[in-house]
Motif scaffolding. Structure first.
Motif, short mmCIF file in Angstrom:
data_model
loop_
_atom_site.label_atom_id
_atom_site.label_comp_id
_atom_site.label_asym_id
_atom_site.label_seq_id
_atom_site.Cartn_x
_atom_site.Cartn_y
_atom_site.Cartn_z
N LEU A 19 15.62 -17.47 38.30
CA LEU A 19 14.94 -17.08 39.54
C LEU A 19 13.43 -17.18 39.34
O LEU A 19 12.89 -16.63 38.38
CB LEU A 19 15.29 -15.63 39.91
N ALA A 20 12.76 -17.89 40.23
CA ALA A 20 11.29 -17.97 40.17
C ALA A 20 10.70 -16.70 40.75
O ALA A 20 11.04 -16.30 41.86
CB ALA A 20 10.79 -19.18 40.96
N ASP A 21 9.83 -16.04 40.01
CA ASP A 21 9.25 -14.77 40.45
C ASP A 21 7.80 -14.67 39.96
O ASP A 21 7.56 -14.40 38.79
CB ASP A 21 10.07 -13.61 39.90
N PRO A 22 6.79 -14.89 40.83
CA PRO A 22 6.95 -15.18 42.26
C PRO A 22 7.27 -16.65 42.49
O PRO A 22 7.01 -17.49 41.62
CB PRO A 22 5.58 -14.84 42.82
N LYS A 82 24.69 -7.96 39.32
CA LYS A 82 23.92 -6.91 39.99
C LYS A 82 22.43 -7.08 39.74
O LYS A 82 21.60 -6.96 40.65
CB LYS A 82 24.38 -5.52 39.50
N LYS A 83 22.06 -7.38 38.48
CA LYS A 83 20.64 -7.63 38.17
C LYS A 83 20.11 -8.81 38.98
O LYS A 83 18.98 -8.78 39.48
CB LYS A 83 20.45 -7.90 36.68
N SER A 143 16.78 -10.84 43.22
CA SER A 143 16.66 -11.73 44.38
C SER A 143 16.14 -10.96 45.59
O SER A 143 15.26 -11.44 46.32
CB SER A 143 18.01 -12.37 44.72
N ALA A 144 16.67 -9.76 45.80
CA ALA A 144 16.23 -8.94 46.93
C ALA A 144 14.77 -8.53 46.77
O ALA A 144 13.99 -8.55 47.74
CB ALA A 144 17.12 -7.71 47.06
N ALA A 145 14.37 -8.16 45.54
CA ALA A 145 12.98 -7.76 45.30
C ALA A 145 12.03 -8.92 45.54
O ALA A 145 10.95 -8.75 46.12
CB ALA A 145 12.84 -7.23 43.87
N ILE A 146 12.43 -10.12 45.10
CA ILE A 146 11.60 -11.30 45.31
C ILE A 146 11.44 -11.58 46.80
O ILE A 146 10.35 -11.90 47.29
CB ILE A 146 12.20 -12.52 44.59
N ALA A 169 6.33 -9.56 52.09
CA ALA A 169 5.12 -8.74 52.12
C ALA A 169 3.88 -9.59 51.88
O ALA A 169 2.84 -9.38 52.54
CB ALA A 169 5.22 -7.64 51.05
N HIS A 170 3.98 -10.55 50.95
CA HIS A 170 2.84 -11.43 50.68
C HIS A 170 2.51 -12.27 51.91
O HIS A 170 1.34 -12.43 52.26
CB HIS A 170 3.17 -12.33 49.49
#
Length: 444
Positions: free
Chosen positions: A147-150, A221-222, A227-230, A236-237
């Motif tokens: 997962l790319a974050d950000p 789950k992680k 994914s949801a946090a990203i 928001a950004h």
């Protein structure tokens, strides 16, 4: 024996001495005709989104003797994989073109080396923005992708991140225990671990290796939580960016002088109407004054630039941008082959323009001309062309949909002088510039 040899020599000389009559042309190589035909077919399919048919046409061109000596054949095959968002396969075809150019006596790099330059431009873009990674699947179960974050800010690079999950799943379905990918540089989450890509390594044998977790239990789950946090952070950004843009535009409107007339806006029937606002038509060109460099220059953004707001946005940029260099990023739609857009830096005495059919022109101390052909998207689908500009005070590098052009020297003299006026032009009322973002850049 000597007599027979003499006869052979005389016969050969006679063949060379056959006259060529006026108007008579040597018949064209059928292979060359086939290559041209297949390239034309392939790009038609590619622009229509039919990638398998495009690849089949380009492959047919490549399998001819002539095709293996033409740079546009390799570039076309690379373009298919680029559209599939597989940077590694795309890069492989580009490097194969480099190798063929060095070994072939009959290499055709295009008119004035056009396709060779385009090949080098995309190679540079990939090497600057991607890094090779080796992904190992779990011993049992389906793998969870990184997962790319950000996520990348560049929508073009974001496309490669969006395609990653499907590509990992496809490889796992095919039974691959190890897969190699070129991923955009940045931060990635794999399981509960964070990895940073920034090296630009292209050699698979030196790739960093990531162990992918199995899609079950705590790992799932992680993954879902991350994914949801990203997604929340991304929203928001975007909201923060939109709020800053709206606040900046509102402050600009409040600070305007009284009495301006906006440019005429075309109506749907083709007639024009004049919109009256509160500030007067400027009697002289807007100039960024005073011409001093601001070491604390902040980024400037406009979410949308339309045909009838180009003057307003140009004035805003001219007044607010005081850094000597910049990195600009935006997407632009091109409704038809006749649509053009231009950014003119009149005080710095250079401009860049995308002419009819997507011909890129840069005019300054030096000139740049490139026919973008299939690298420029035109039509009524509203597809965005992603453009980046890197200007260090003297040289300008232009990146179009992942292909680099330049850098070209556009200004001589002191590199610490501000650029001054910005003048943006759109010639088609249906064209739009979206998510225009300009930030300081010092050439590093």
């Amino acid at each position: 024996m000597t007599r027979h040899l003499s006869l052979l020599i005389l016969a050969a000389a006679a063949l060379w001495a056959v006259p060529v009559f006026a108007g008579e042309e040597e018949p064209e190589d059928p292979n060359a005709q086939l290559v041209r035909q297949k390239l034309s077919e392939g790009w038609t399919y590619l622009e229509a989104g039919s990638l398998p048919k495009a690849e089949a046409a380009f492959t047919a061109a490549y399998e001819t003797r002539v095709g293996k000596d033409r740079a546009d054949v390799y570039y076309s095959l690379s373009a298919v994989w680029w559209e599939r968002r597989n940077a590694m396969a795309s890069y492989s075809w580009l490097r194969e073109a480099e190798a063929a150019a060095k070994s072939s006596w009959y290499w055709d790099g295009g008119e004035d080396g056009e396709w060779d330059r385009r090949t080098q431009g995309r190679i540079r873009y990939i090497e600057r923005n991607f890094t090779v990674v080796k992904l190992r699947s779990p011993k049992s179960g389906r793998p969870l992708p990184p997962l790319a974050d950000p996520p990348p800010a560049d929508p073009l690079l974001m496309g490669f991140v969006d395609a990653l999950a499907g590509q990992v799943a496809e490889g796992a379905d095919a039974g691959a225990s190890v897969q190699w990918f070129f991923l955009p540089n940045g931060t990635f989450w794999v399981g509960g671990d964070e990895y940073v890509l920034e090296g630009g390594e292209m050699e698979p044998t030196r790739a960093t290796s990531w162990e992918l977790p199995a899609d079950r239990g705590g790992a799932r789950k992680k993954y879902d939580d991350r994914s949801a946090a990203i997604a929340v952070e991304r929203a928001a950004h975007e909201a923060e960016l939109q709020a800053r843009m709206a606040a900046a535009e509102e402050a600009w409107r409040k600070s305007k002088d009284e009495g301006t007339t906006e440019p005429s806006t075309p109506s749907r029937t083709g007639s024009t109407t004049t919109v009256q606002t509160t500030d007067p038509e400027p009697t002289e060109a807007v100039r960024a004054t005073p011409l001093t460099v601001d070491p604390n220059q902040r980024a400037v953004g406009h979410r949308l630039v339309t045909w009838d707001t180009t003057r307003q946005v140009s004035k805003d940029l001219s007044e607010r941008w005081r850094a000597p260099g910049f990195h600009a990023r935006y997407g632009v739609t091109c409704p038809n082959n006749e649509a053009q857009h231009e950014i003119d830096f009149a005080d710095a005495d250079f401009y860049l323009r995308f002419d009819e059919g997507g011909e890129l022109k840069v005019r300054g101390a030096e000139r740049l001309n490139e026919k973008l052909r299939g690298d420029w998207l035109c039509g009524d689908k509203g597809e965005l062309n992603m453009v980046e500009l890197y200007y260090d005070g003297r040289k300008l590098l232009v990146v179009v949909n992942g292909v680099e052009f330049g850098p070209v020297t556009v200004r001589r003299g002191q590199p610490d002088e501000p650029v001054g006026r910005w003048e943006i032009t759109l010639t088609d009322a249906r064209a739009e510039i979206q998510h225009l973002w300009i930030e300081p850049w010092d050439g590093s």
